[in-house]
Design a protein around this motif. Structure first.
Motif, PDB file in Angstrom:
ATOM      1  N   ALA A 338      52.117  41.038 -19.063  1.00 55.76           N
ATOM      2  CA  ALA A 338      52.964  41.252 -20.237  1.00 55.76           C
ATOM      3  C   ALA A 338      54.177  42.110 -19.880  1.00 55.76           C
ATOM      4  O   ALA A 338      55.283  41.859 -20.353  1.00 55.76           O
ATOM      5  CB  ALA A 338      52.149  41.913 -21.345  1.00 55.76           C
ATOM      6  N   THR A 339      53.990  43.080 -19.010  1.00 55.46           N
ATOM      7  CA  THR A 339      55.126  43.923 -18.598  1.00 55.46           C
ATOM      8  C   THR A 339      56.146  43.076 -17.851  1.00 55.46           C
ATOM      9  O   THR A 339      57.353  43.232 -18.034  1.00 55.46           O
ATOM     10  CB  THR A 339      54.655  45.067 -17.667  1.00 55.46           C
ATOM     11  OG1 THR A 339      53.465  45.607 -18.195  1.00 55.46           O
ATOM     12  CG2 THR A 339      55.693  46.151 -17.561  1.00 55.46           C
ATOM     13  N   SER A 341      56.716  39.981 -18.300  1.00 52.92           N
ATOM     14  CA  SER A 341      57.391  39.030 -19.182  1.00 52.92           C
ATOM     15  C   SER A 341      58.212  39.739 -20.271  1.00 52.92           C
ATOM     16  O   SER A 341      59.098  39.151 -20.855  1.00 52.92           O
ATOM     17  CB  SER A 341      56.362  38.099 -19.843  1.00 52.92           C
ATOM     18  OG  SER A 341      55.611  38.847 -20.776  1.00 52.92           O
ATOM     19  N   ALA A 342      57.914  41.005 -20.527  1.00 52.71           N
ATOM     20  CA  ALA A 342      58.584  41.687 -21.634  1.00 52.71           C
ATOM     21  C   ALA A 342      60.005  42.088 -21.255  1.00 52.71           C
ATOM     22  O   ALA A 342      60.328  42.230 -20.078  1.00 52.71           O
ATOM     23  CB  ALA A 342      57.787  42.921 -22.042  1.00 52.71           C
ATOM     24  N   ASP A 343      60.812  42.261 -22.267  1.00 51.17           N
ATOM     25  CA  ASP A 343      62.188  42.674 -22.046  1.00 51.17           C
ATOM     26  C   ASP A 343      62.228  44.198 -22.049  1.00 51.17           C
ATOM     27  O   ASP A 343      61.813  44.848 -23.020  1.00 51.17           O
ATOM     28  CB  ASP A 343      63.058  42.116 -23.174  1.00 51.17           C
ATOM     29  CG  ASP A 343      64.531  42.356 -22.885  1.00 51.17           C
ATOM     30  OD1 ASP A 343      64.844  43.273 -22.086  1.00 51.17           O
ATOM     31  OD2 ASP A 343      65.344  41.619 -23.443  1.00 51.17           O
ATOM     32  N   THR A 346      63.665  46.026 -24.980  1.00 49.42           N
ATOM     33  CA  THR A 346      63.091  45.777 -26.302  1.00 49.42           C
ATOM     34  C   THR A 346      63.106  47.033 -27.175  1.00 49.42           C
ATOM     35  O   THR A 346      62.979  48.150 -26.688  1.00 49.42           O
ATOM     36  CB  THR A 346      61.644  45.261 -26.180  1.00 49.42           C
ATOM     37  OG1 THR A 346      61.117  45.124 -27.479  1.00 49.42           O
ATOM     38  CG2 THR A 346      60.763  46.216 -25.419  1.00 49.42           C
ATOM     39  N   GLU A 397      56.342  40.448 -30.136  1.00 50.17           N
ATOM     40  CA  GLU A 397      57.219  41.206 -29.243  1.00 50.17           C
ATOM     41  C   GLU A 397      56.464  42.434 -28.757  1.00 50.17           C
ATOM     42  O   GLU A 397      55.810  43.112 -29.539  1.00 50.17           O
ATOM     43  CB  GLU A 397      58.466  41.656 -30.002  1.00 50.17           C
ATOM     44  CG  GLU A 397      59.638  40.715 -29.835  1.00 50.17           C
ATOM     45  CD  GLU A 397      60.923  41.409 -30.251  1.00 50.17           C
ATOM     46  OE1 GLU A 397      61.848  41.451 -29.443  1.00 50.17           O
ATOM     47  OE2 GLU A 397      60.967  41.923 -31.381  1.00 50.17           O
ATOM     48  N   TYR A 398      56.595  42.726 -27.453  1.00 51.56           N
ATOM     49  CA  TYR A 398      55.814  43.818 -26.884  1.00 51.56           C
ATOM     50  C   TYR A 398      56.624  45.095 -26.723  1.00 51.56           C
ATOM     51  O   TYR A 398      57.841  45.057 -26.556  1.00 51.56           O
ATOM     52  CB  TYR A 398      55.272  43.414 -25.492  1.00 51.56           C
ATOM     53  CG  TYR A 398      54.402  42.177 -25.508  1.00 51.56           C
ATOM     54  CD1 TYR A 398      53.556  41.907 -26.583  1.00 51.56           C
ATOM     55  CD2 TYR A 398      54.421  41.291 -24.432  1.00 51.56           C
ATOM     56  CE1 TYR A 398      52.754  40.783 -26.584  1.00 51.56           C
ATOM     57  CE2 TYR A 398      53.626  40.152 -24.430  1.00 51.56           C
ATOM     58  CZ  TYR A 398      52.800  39.907 -25.517  1.00 51.56           C
ATOM     59  OH  TYR A 398      52.010  38.786 -25.518  1.00 51.56           O
ATOM     60  N   ASP A 399      55.900  46.203 -26.728  1.00 53.11           N
ATOM     61  CA  ASP A 399      56.517  47.509 -26.460  1.00 53.11           C
ATOM     62  C   ASP A 399      56.504  47.701 -24.941  1.00 53.11           C
ATOM     63  O   ASP A 399      55.484  48.097 -24.361  1.00 53.11           O
ATOM     64  CB  ASP A 399      55.704  48.607 -27.170  1.00 53.11           C
ATOM     65  CG  ASP A 399      56.296  50.001 -26.954  1.00 53.11           C
ATOM     66  OD1 ASP A 399      57.109  50.164 -26.023  1.00 53.11           O
ATOM     67  OD2 ASP A 399      55.923  50.909 -27.718  1.00 53.11           O
ATOM     68  N   TYR A 400      57.642  47.397 -24.339  1.00 55.38           N
ATOM     69  CA  TYR A 400      57.720  47.417 -22.871  1.00 55.38           C
ATOM     70  C   TYR A 400      57.320  48.773 -22.292  1.00 55.38           C
ATOM     71  O   TYR A 400      56.528  48.868 -21.359  1.00 55.38           O
ATOM     72  CB  TYR A 400      59.146  47.055 -22.422  1.00 55.38           C
ATOM     73  CG  TYR A 400      59.342  47.165 -20.935  1.00 55.38           C
ATOM     74  CD1 TYR A 400      58.973  46.125 -20.082  1.00 55.38           C
ATOM     75  CD2 TYR A 400      59.870  48.330 -20.366  1.00 55.38           C
ATOM     76  CE1 TYR A 400      59.128  46.240 -18.715  1.00 55.38           C
ATOM     77  CE2 TYR A 400      60.026  48.450 -18.998  1.00 55.38           C
ATOM     78  CZ  TYR A 400      59.657  47.401 -18.185  1.00 55.38           C
ATOM     79  OH  TYR A 400      59.801  47.520 -16.835  1.00 55.38           O
TER      80      TYR A 400
END
Ligand SMILES: [Zn+2]
Length: 482
Positions: A338-339, A341-343, A346, A397-400
């Motif tokens: 996930a890290t 792929s995350a922006d 964000t 949406e993830y918390d990077y």
């Protein structure tokens, strides 16, 4: 909070304060190499490994010494068996190599030195001579015994009085000894190279040909590789008496100084109510366990109970550990993916995950500082797994930043401290590289000891040509990859 440890010597929980606030001298009584290691040995190994890792994580420079007992009747008894070897030394070398393979399969960090008894006989003889000179030991029929009545504090570790003690050692020693509780420092004996029965190795001594007694080796090796006084002396619970009691008596009698500040003992692993030992034939080798469940799951099993609590082996508890390990590994892998792929820019902020990271760090540290409570430390890490899963399952949406902090927390606490192979690949190779460089440095040291300075310098130059910088310090050569 500072680290609190349970000290067998005082029977109390005490704040951990090493002699030098920046470093820790640690000695662990290692294996008698007469057989494969079993899960009971692994319990001690893994806990001692994590203790050393936590001390390092807490900022101490840890010097960890762990011996191999390669002079022992149990080894002699196996000479000539199968393809184990034709001498005590060959059998010992055979099992040392098997044991090191097992240690690596459990991802144990290497100790700084693995001294062997057979390589420390001169130091042992010196120590025995000192004890004789000071009146704490006496020669009898070519053997030398420690006189327990001369050492006022004999019995202080195991809380026993000399008057109530049973005889130590072999029955046939009794008539050579002044007191039944006296123990052998040196045993008279001859090699029998021509007999059908193979004899053990023997050495020349001021008392004639013979072999070191069992206990004296650890005193000699601890003093040689660490100091007269060390900070932590570790071992299995079964070593409190007579082994550690005798180590204290002979060391403190010889130096007049305290031998070890903290004595810590790992409880033995039990199987169905009985403690696990080779002689009971109920053992499960490290090799079998690792091939069946995997090194990380075995590690998880052993760390899931604190070192000084009772632990019983069963198929069921090991299977639970497999699940716990897989949960940790999956949580970590998901967070890494996930890290990736995350922006990073964000704007999403998940306060729940952010505070879960902080709580895990606090709870983990509190658990480890609480007498190395690995059980609670694992619980704290698994709570973070739960928080990561919840975050990933409930959001688009993830918390990077929170994910990146989670990954760092897993790596720092799960991998560096608890020793799980989370990020996996590569670490074994780095370890092997370290070991190879150490090996070359050992060869160089031996060349220097033999006066071959030119060859020693050549070795250093060759290492430097490979980008390995060698520095000589008071405690031996150290190296750094440039
Ligand atoms: Zn020992």
């Amino acid at each position: 909070m500072t680290l609190q440890v349970t000290n067998t010597l005082t029977g109390e929980r005490e704040p951990f304060e090493p002699q030098d606030p920046e470093s820790v001298l640690l000695y662990y009584c290692g294996l008698t190499v007469s057989d494969f290691a079993h899960l009971g040995h692994a319990r001690s190994w893994v806990h001692v490994d994590v203790m050393a890792r936590w001390l390092e994580h807490s900022g101490y420079d840890v010097r960890h010494v762990e011996n191999f007992t390669d002079v022992n009747e149990k080894i002699v008894a196996r000479v000539g068996e199968d393809d184990l070897g034709e001498s005590e030394d060959e059998v010992a070398r055979h099992f040392i190599s098997e044991v090191i393979t097992d240690m690596r399969s459990l991802n144990l960090k290497r100790a700084e030195v693995y001294p062997r008894v057979s390589e420390h006989v001169p130091e042992i003889i010196d120590l025995v001579e000192t004890l004789v000179e000071k009146g704490y030991a006496y020669e009898s029929n070519g053997s030398v015994y420690f006189d327990v009545t001369e050492f006022d504090e004999y019995g202080k570790l195991s809380n026993q009085k000399i008057e109530e003690m049973e005889a130590q050692g072999e029955a046939d020693e009794l008539e050579e000894k002044r007191h039944p509780a006296d123990f052998a420092l040196w045993k008279a004996g001859e090699a029998h190279p021509d007999d059908a029965e193979p004899g053990g190795q023997t050495w020349d001594s001021p008392w004639g040909e013979g072999r070191p007694g069992w206990h004296i080796e650890c005193s000699a090796m601890s003093m040689t590789h660490l100091d007269d006084t060390i900070d932590v002396h570790l071992g299995g619970q079964d070593l409190v008496f007579p082994h550690h009691e005798n180590e204290i008596a002979q060391s403190e009698a010889a130096t007049g100084k305290q031998f070890a500040k903290y004595w810590m003992h790992v409880r033995l692993l039990e199987t169905g109510g009985e403690k696990m030992s080779s002689s009971l034939q109920n053992y499960f080798t490290v090799r079998n366990a690792v091939s069946e469940f995997g090194g990380d799951a075995v590690r998880m099993f052993l760390l899931s109970t604190a070192y000084n609590n009772r632990q019983t082996y069963s198929e069921e508890t090991l299977n639970e550990a497999v699940e716990r390990w897989e949960r940790l590994e999956r949580g970590y892998d998901r967070a890494v993916e996930a890290t990736d792929s995350a922006d990073a820019r964000t704007k999403v902020e998940d306060e729940t995950l952010r505070s879960a990271v902080a709580e895990t760090r606090d709870e983990f540290a509190a658990a480890m500082d609480d007498d190395f409570n690995t059980r609670e430390a694992i619980t704290a890490l698994l709570e973070l797994v739960g928080a990561v899963n919840k975050h990933l399952d409930s959001r688009d949406e993830y918390d990077y930043r929170a994910l990146r902090d989670s990954v760092e927390t897993f790596e720092e606490l799960g991998e560096e401290v608890l020793g799980f192979a989370l990020a996996g690949d590569g670490e074994g190779e780095v370890e092997l590289l370290d070991e190879l460089v150490e090996l070359v440095l050992d060869v160089r040291e031996r060349e220097r000891d033999a006066g071959n300075y030119e060859r020693a310098d050549d070795l250093r130059d060759d290492l430097e040509a490979l980008g390995i910088e060698v520095q000589d310090t008071d405690s031996g050569a150290e190296f750094r990859l440039e």
